[in-house]
Scaffold this motif. Structure first.
Motif, short mmCIF file in Angstrom:
data_model
loop_
_atom_site.label_atom_id
_atom_site.label_comp_id
_atom_site.label_asym_id
_atom_site.label_seq_id
_atom_site.Cartn_x
_atom_site.Cartn_y
_atom_site.Cartn_z
N LEU A 68 1.11 -5.17 3.05
CA LEU A 68 -0.25 -5.64 3.28
C LEU A 68 -0.20 -6.97 4.03
N ILE A 110 -2.58 0.44 -4.40
CA ILE A 110 -1.94 -0.87 -4.24
C ILE A 110 -1.03 -1.06 -5.45
N PHE A 146 -5.82 -4.96 3.12
CA PHE A 146 -6.54 -4.39 1.98
C PHE A 146 -7.89 -3.84 2.43
N LEU A 167 0.85 -1.19 0.00
CA LEU A 167 0.00 0.00 0.00
C LEU A 167 0.88 1.24 0.00
#
Length: 310
Positions: free
Chosen positions: A264, A244, A188, A172
């Motif tokens: 993540l 992402i 996420f 991220l």
């Protein structure tokens, strides 16, 4: 009428040597075997090709005509072999590669530039495709090879061979001042509470993230879509949203942009960069060379795991 190239070569050897014995020696066969092949050829053509005598053999008018044709045919065969030998040894050829977004944007341009620099006779058609299209394309022969990221638990059809060549993971990226930038652990699902900077509609990564959001029962909150990871990182740096992206490019752009990058916690974030080829058949020479080059790690950082985040 069926012509055997081996019979034509034997015929030419005998005609040029003017002797069955000498022709047989050139063809590395017994005289009896050569005599039998000549007789078979005469029967197929329904024509006598040689006058035989104690001194050797002499061409008949039909034999003279066949000798002209046979030499032309064998010369053409050699030309075909010569033309295609370049393809076999990788000096020439055309490759079609289906690859995911990361491969097309991040590392294949450098890989192909170096590979093609020493192979002026090779051309490449590199197409960005969804994972399902990459697999289907390699399966049905539309593509010579595929490049994709194999996620945890993902299975490859049995008729395909997967060859991992490096590792990467999705991370991220956030603006410098952002609520998620201070967290030790991020998922996420946490990121779905904020606007996202996404890639274009046809990218494999964008499609993959949409699917993962749907699995959580949530929409992917896309605020803007761009072409390329550099554009995405510039938008993230400007505060448009979070994104992402692969760790390899996140670390590269973090060196010149004010970005925060966090791992993540999702298992699917870890990926094996993988080459996909058909399990049966032989790759063109140039395709095999490219495959060997990538797998050998000669392209530098592709063969190594990404560096740790600070």
């Amino acid at each position: 009428m069926h012509f055997d190239l081996a019979d034509l070569r034997i015929f030419v050897h005998v005609a040029e040597a003017r002797s069955l014995t000498a022709g047989a020696s050139r063809a590395h066969l017994s005289t009896a075997a050569v005599s039998g092949r000549i007789k078979t050829l005469e029967q197929q053509l329904d024509s006598r090709l040689f006058y035989r005598s104690a001194q050797g053999v002499e061409l008949t008018p039909a034999g003279e005509r066949l000798l002209r044709h046979a030499r032309l045919i064998l010369r053409q065969v050699e030309r075909v072999k010569s033309d295609f030998s370049a393809y076999a040894d990788g000096a020439s050829g055309h490759l079609r590669i289906f690859a995911n977004t990361t491969a097309v944007i991040e590392f294949m341009p450098e890989v192909l530039a170096e590979f093609l620099a020493t192979r002026p006779g090779v051309t490449v058609d590199l197409q960005e495709r969804m994972t399902s299209d990459i697999i289907r394309g390699v399966l049905d022969g539309t593509a010579d090879m595929g490049i994709l990221g194999i996620m945890v638990g993902m299975e490859v059809p049995p008729r395909l061979r997967s060859l991992p060549f490096s590792r990467d993971r999705l991370v991220l990226a956030t603006p410098w001042e952002h609520p998620l930038a201070t967290r030790e652990a991020v998922t996420f699902e946490d990121a779905l509470d904020f606007p996202h900077v996404g890639l274009h509609e046809g990218s494999t990564l964008f499609h993959f993230l949409q699917v993962k959001a749907l699995e959580l029962g949530l929409p992917l909150p896309v605020r803007i879509q761009v072409f390329g990871f550099e554009s995405a990182c510039r938008m993230i740096e400007a505060g448009v949203g979070v994104g992402i992206i692969p760790e390899s490019c996140a670390l590269r752009y973090q060196a010149s942009m004010k970005l925060q990058v966090r791992h993540l916690g999702d298992a699917w974030a870890y990926r094996e960069r993988t080459l996909l080829i058909r399990d049966e058949g032989v790759l063109p020479g140039c395709a095999q060379e490219l495959l060997d080059t990538i797998l050998s790690g000669e392209m530098g950082p592709l063969g190594a795991p990404p560096a740790s985040l600070s």
